[in-house]
Design an enzyme around this catalytic site. Structure first.
Site, PDB file in Angstrom:
ATOM      1  N   HIS A 122     -13.020   3.210   8.765  1.00  0.00           N
ATOM      2  CA  HIS A 122     -12.265   2.032   8.294  1.00  0.00           C
ATOM      3  C   HIS A 122     -12.833   1.523   6.963  1.00  0.00           C
ATOM      4  O   HIS A 122     -13.300   0.383   6.860  1.00  0.00           O
ATOM      5  CB  HIS A 122     -12.278   0.915   9.343  1.00  0.00           C
ATOM      6  CG  HIS A 122     -11.119  -0.031   9.186  1.00  0.00           C
ATOM      7  ND1 HIS A 122     -10.457  -0.584  10.249  1.00  0.00           N
ATOM      8  CD2 HIS A 122     -10.512  -0.523   8.076  1.00  0.00           C
ATOM      9  CE1 HIS A 122      -9.488  -1.372   9.803  1.00  0.00           C
ATOM     10  NE2 HIS A 122      -9.511  -1.355   8.483  1.00  0.00           N
ATOM     11  N   GLU A 182     -11.644   1.904  17.801  1.00  0.00           N
ATOM     12  CA  GLU A 182     -12.729   1.799  16.814  1.00  0.00           C
ATOM     13  C   GLU A 182     -13.613   0.566  16.985  1.00  0.00           C
ATOM     14  O   GLU A 182     -14.748   0.554  16.497  1.00  0.00           O
ATOM     15  CB  GLU A 182     -12.169   1.807  15.384  1.00  0.00           C
ATOM     16  CG  GLU A 182     -11.413   0.539  15.001  1.00  0.00           C
ATOM     17  CD  GLU A 182     -10.892   0.579  13.561  1.00  0.00           C
ATOM     18  OE1 GLU A 182     -10.244   1.559  13.190  1.00  0.00           O
ATOM     19  OE2 GLU A 182     -11.141  -0.399  12.830  1.00  0.00           O
ATOM     20  N   ASP A 217      -8.576   6.932   8.799  1.00  0.00           N
ATOM     21  CA  ASP A 217      -9.609   5.957   8.449  1.00  0.00           C
ATOM     22  C   ASP A 217      -9.712   4.902   9.547  1.00  0.00           C
ATOM     23  O   ASP A 217     -10.565   4.023   9.480  1.00  0.00           O
ATOM     24  CB  ASP A 217      -9.228   5.295   7.113  1.00  0.00           C
ATOM     25  CG  ASP A 217     -10.300   4.355   6.598  1.00  0.00           C
ATOM     26  OD1 ASP A 217     -11.478   4.769   6.588  1.00  0.00           O
ATOM     27  OD2 ASP A 217      -9.967   3.217   6.223  1.00  0.00           O
ATOM     28  N   THR A 223      -4.242   5.363   7.326  1.00  0.00           N
ATOM     29  CA  THR A 223      -5.227   4.396   6.832  1.00  0.00           C
ATOM     30  C   THR A 223      -4.807   2.985   7.226  1.00  0.00           C
ATOM     31  O   THR A 223      -5.324   2.025   6.680  1.00  0.00           O
ATOM     32  CB  THR A 223      -5.335   4.456   5.287  1.00  0.00           C
ATOM     33  OG1 THR A 223      -4.028   4.246   4.745  1.00  0.00           O
ATOM     34  CG2 THR A 223      -5.901   5.771   4.809  1.00  0.00           C
ATOM     35  N   ARG A 248      -3.634   1.305  10.904  1.00  0.00           N
ATOM     36  CA  ARG A 248      -4.302   0.826  12.113  1.00  0.00           C
ATOM     37  C   ARG A 248      -4.268   1.939  13.156  1.00  0.00           C
ATOM     38  O   ARG A 248      -3.236   2.621  13.314  1.00  0.00           O
ATOM     39  CB  ARG A 248      -3.608  -0.412  12.690  1.00  0.00           C
ATOM     40  CG  ARG A 248      -3.873  -1.711  11.946  1.00  0.00           C
ATOM     41  CD  ARG A 248      -5.333  -2.179  12.058  1.00  0.00           C
ATOM     42  NE  ARG A 248      -5.554  -3.411  11.320  1.00  0.00           N
ATOM     43  CZ  ARG A 248      -5.933  -3.477  10.044  1.00  0.00           C
ATOM     44  NH1 ARG A 248      -6.159  -2.376   9.358  1.00  0.00           N
ATOM     45  NH2 ARG A 248      -6.119  -4.642   9.463  1.00  0.00           N
ATOM     46  N   ALA A 263     -11.208   2.309   3.781  1.00  0.00           N
ATOM     47  CA  ALA A 263     -10.278   2.462   2.651  1.00  0.00           C
ATOM     48  C   ALA A 263     -10.272   1.218   1.755  1.00  0.00           C
ATOM     49  O   ALA A 263      -9.969   1.301   0.577  1.00  0.00           O
ATOM     50  CB  ALA A 263      -8.869   2.752   3.159  1.00  0.00           C
ATOM     51  N   PHE A 264     -10.629   0.071   2.348  1.00  0.00           N
ATOM     52  CA  PHE A 264     -10.626  -1.182   1.566  1.00  0.00           C
ATOM     53  C   PHE A 264     -11.904  -1.338   0.749  1.00  0.00           C
ATOM     54  O   PHE A 264     -12.011  -2.263  -0.059  1.00  0.00           O
ATOM     55  CB  PHE A 264     -10.542  -2.392   2.523  1.00  0.00           C
ATOM     56  CG  PHE A 264     -11.815  -2.617   3.292  1.00  0.00           C
ATOM     57  CD1 PHE A 264     -12.114  -1.867   4.413  1.00  0.00           C
ATOM     58  CD2 PHE A 264     -12.740  -3.556   2.866  1.00  0.00           C
ATOM     59  CE1 PHE A 264     -13.304  -2.049   5.102  1.00  0.00           C
ATOM     60  CE2 PHE A 264     -13.940  -3.746   3.548  1.00  0.00           C
ATOM     61  CZ  PHE A 264     -14.206  -2.987   4.672  1.00  0.00           C
ATOM     62  N   ILE A 289       0.836  -1.208   0.000  1.00  0.00           N
ATOM     63  CA  ILE A 289       0.000   0.000   0.000  1.00  0.00           C
ATOM     64  C   ILE A 289       0.870   1.257   0.000  1.00  0.00           C
ATOM     65  O   ILE A 289       0.618   2.197  -0.761  1.00  0.00           O
ATOM     66  CB  ILE A 289      -0.987  -0.023   1.191  1.00  0.00           C
ATOM     67  CG1 ILE A 289      -1.962  -1.207   1.027  1.00  0.00           C
ATOM     68  CG2 ILE A 289      -1.745   1.298   1.301  1.00  0.00           C
ATOM     69  CD1 ILE A 289      -2.888  -1.448   2.196  1.00  0.00           C
TER      70      ILE A 289
HETATM   71  P1  NAD Z   1       2.789  -4.845   3.603  1.00  0.00           P
HETATM   72  O1  NAD Z   1       3.145  -5.986   4.506  1.00  0.00           O
HETATM   73  O2  NAD Z   1       2.928  -5.010   2.122  1.00  0.00           O
HETATM   74  O3  NAD Z   1       3.658  -3.547   4.015  1.00  0.00           O
HETATM   75  C1  NAD Z   1       3.935  -3.179   5.339  1.00  0.00           C
HETATM   76  C2  NAD Z   1       5.311  -2.501   5.343  1.00  0.00           C
HETATM   77  O4  NAD Z   1       5.539  -1.972   6.653  1.00  0.00           O
HETATM   78  C3  NAD Z   1       6.458  -3.467   5.018  1.00  0.00           C
HETATM   79  O5  NAD Z   1       7.291  -2.931   4.006  1.00  0.00           O
HETATM   80  C4  NAD Z   1       7.203  -3.567   6.358  1.00  0.00           C
HETATM   81  O6  NAD Z   1       8.606  -3.774   6.210  1.00  0.00           O
HETATM   82  C5  NAD Z   1       6.897  -2.211   6.968  1.00  0.00           C
HETATM   83  N1  NAD Z   1       7.162  -2.157   8.412  1.00  0.00           N
HETATM   84  C6  NAD Z   1       7.023  -3.142   9.331  1.00  0.00           C
HETATM   85  N2  NAD Z   1       7.420  -2.709  10.542  1.00  0.00           N
HETATM   86  C7  NAD Z   1       7.813  -1.419  10.376  1.00  0.00           C
HETATM   87  C8  NAD Z   1       8.333  -0.440  11.258  1.00  0.00           C
HETATM   88  N3  NAD Z   1       8.568  -0.715  12.549  1.00  0.00           N
HETATM   89  N4  NAD Z   1       8.623   0.792  10.745  1.00  0.00           N
HETATM   90  C9  NAD Z   1       8.445   1.061   9.429  1.00  0.00           C
HETATM   91  N5  NAD Z   1       7.954   0.165   8.555  1.00  0.00           N
HETATM   92  C10 NAD Z   1       7.650  -1.062   9.020  1.00  0.00           C
HETATM   93  O7  NAD Z   1       1.308  -4.442   4.001  1.00  0.00           O
HETATM   94  P2  NAD Z   1       0.263  -3.582   3.140  1.00  0.00           P
HETATM   95  O8  NAD Z   1      -0.569  -4.511   2.333  1.00  0.00           O
HETATM   96  O9  NAD Z   1       0.965  -2.456   2.502  1.00  0.00           O
HETATM   97  O10 NAD Z   1      -0.684  -3.045   4.318  1.00  0.00           O
HETATM   98  C11 NAD Z   1      -0.190  -2.128   5.297  1.00  0.00           C
HETATM   99  C12 NAD Z   1      -1.194  -1.986   6.429  1.00  0.00           C
HETATM  100  O11 NAD Z   1      -2.354  -1.308   5.952  1.00  0.00           O
HETATM  101  C13 NAD Z   1      -1.753  -3.323   6.965  1.00  0.00           C
HETATM  102  O12 NAD Z   1      -0.906  -3.862   7.963  1.00  0.00           O
HETATM  103  C14 NAD Z   1      -3.093  -2.928   7.536  1.00  0.00           C
HETATM  104  O13 NAD Z   1      -2.924  -2.627   8.900  1.00  0.00           O
HETATM  105  C15 NAD Z   1      -3.450  -1.659   6.794  1.00  0.00           C
HETATM  106  N6  NAD Z   1      -4.665  -1.790   5.936  1.00  0.00           N
HETATM  107  C16 NAD Z   1      -5.735  -0.960   6.172  1.00  0.00           C
HETATM  108  C17 NAD Z   1      -6.868  -1.025   5.358  1.00  0.00           C
HETATM  109  C18 NAD Z   1      -8.052  -0.122   5.567  1.00  0.00           C
HETATM  110  O14 NAD Z   1      -9.141  -0.449   5.078  1.00  0.00           O
HETATM  111  N7  NAD Z   1      -7.918   1.002   6.218  1.00  0.00           N
HETATM  112  C19 NAD Z   1      -6.918  -1.969   4.328  1.00  0.00           C
HETATM  113  C20 NAD Z   1      -5.809  -2.790   4.097  1.00  0.00           C
HETATM  114  C21 NAD Z   1      -4.683  -2.708   4.920  1.00  0.00           C
END
Ligand code: NAD
Length: 312
Positions: free
Chosen positions: A277, A245, A240, A214, A216, A279-280, A137
């Site tokens: 919540h 929540e 978001d 967006t 957590r 965004a998805f 993302i």
């Molecule tokens: P992803 O696993 O592809 O990317 C997460 C990134 O965060 C990775 O590159 C990882 O190395 C990095 N990371 C881990 N620990 C870290 C730290 N301490 N400091 C900096 N970076 C760190 O995941 P994604 O698919 O990109 O999703 C990211 C997050 O988005 C999910 O974990 C979820 O919580 C959230 N999300 C929210 C919605 C929504 O509807 N709002 C929908 C989908 C996902």
């Protein structure tokens, strides 16, 4: 396979019933969250499916396992609501939706006030955007912001070649704080990232910068965010997700007195955008989430390898 689906929303049930024609699982829907008070509903179900605000902690997993559950399938990318170590100890496998639509975007609604006062925006072009977490993302977001003519900098514990190909430049947290006009959080919620944005972090950001979350709610210490909004250190907040929540989002509370003063204070700011919540919540993303979840359950039932298993 008999599957108990918790936090099952109307929009999901219809689609799941259609998609399940190719899988033939016995799907049983529960409106309620999975939590200690409701876990008994899952007794006898070998597979349980949950969403982001269900509570799949060690105690709940113990009771799930005792009731015969062997698979937990979360209909989300994030899995911070699941105690993976407890699941491993109990022999319960956990799958998620590793990849759906990182392009899904939130649509923002405002109450029926079309006055322009307080709505002055700013051009993106030439601004510096700081991306915390450059995974699927975060990198997609970086691509969009680069397209707007922004300079994109990022911080991550790992590195994404795609992020760098897009012109993103990796920096340390202090540089990101000091240079970014907009900071967007895309890392998962883990013990290391809990309240990664706290009073200290906010004090080091550019005055008047915009914070977007967006990912957590637990990434931001909300009370510290409110103080930074009050002082003007934070110029705007777009979220978001919200740490508390679970008792608010995904339900109609229009006839309810909301006892959470923090969220009431947040929505009182003209420079805060709060969405529930969502965004998805695009047709493409929801379709992939449900399709992937059913496919994982079918793979589990057939003893095939689980492509989306979360391993600890
Ligand atoms: P992803 O696993 O592809 O990317 C997460 C990134 O965060 C990775 O590159 C990882 O190395 C990095 N990371 C881990 N620990 C870290 C730290 N301490 N400091 C900096 N970076 C760190 O995941 P994604 O698919 O990109 O999703 C990211 C997050 O988005 C999910 O974990 C979820 O919580 C959230 N999300 C929210 C919605 C929504 O509807 N709002 C929908 C989908 C996902």
């Amino acid at each position: 396979m008999r599957v108990a689906l918790f936090s099952a929303k109307k929009y999901e049930r219809k689609l799941l019933d259609e998609l399940n024609a190719g899988h033939r699982h016995e799907l049983v829907y529960f409106d309620t969250l999975l939590e200690p008070e409701t876990v008994s509903l899952a007794a006898g179900f070998p597979a349980v499916s949950v969403f982001t605000n269900d509570n799949v902690d060690g105690g709940v997993l113990k009771r799930l396992a005792a009731g015969g559950t062997k698979l937990v399938a979360t209909r989300s990318t994030g899995f911070n609501q699941i105690d993976l170590c407890a699941a491993k100890q109990l022999g319960v496998k956990v799958v998620r939706v590793t990849d759906y639509s990182p392009n899904s975007v939130a649509e923002f609604a405002r109450e029926g006030n079309f006055e322009l006062d307080g709505l002055m925006g700013f051009d993106f072009v030439g601004r510096t955007v700081g991306v915390m977490g450059t995974g699927k993302i975060g990198t997609t977001f970086a691509r969009i912001m680069a397209g707007f003519g922004c300079t994109v900098i990022g911080y991550d514990v790992g590195r994404s070649p795609r992020f760098e190909e897009l012109g993103g430049q990796y920096v340390d947290v202090a540089t990101l704080q000091g240079e970014a006009d907009i900071i967007s959080l895309h890392c998962p919620l883990t013990p290391q990232t809990h309240h990664i944005v706290d009073a200290r972090f906010l004090a080091g950001t550019k005055k008047g910068s915009l914070l977007v979350n967006t990912s957590r709610g637990g990434l931001i210490d909300t009370e510290a965010g409110i103080e930074a909004l009050k002082s003007g250190q934070l110029g705007g907040l777009a979220i978001d997700v919200y740490e508390q929540e679970a008792s608010l989002f995904f339900r109609d509370l229009s006839n309810t007195v909301i006892p959470d003063d923090v969220i009431q204070r947040l929505v009182s700011f003209p420079n805060v955008i709060l969405t529930g919540h969502q965004a998805f919540f695009t047709r493409e993303a929801v379709g992939t989430i449900l399709d992937t979840t059913l496919a994982s359950i079918s793979d589990f039932a057939a003893g095939r390898p689980l492509a989306n298993e979360i391993k600890v």
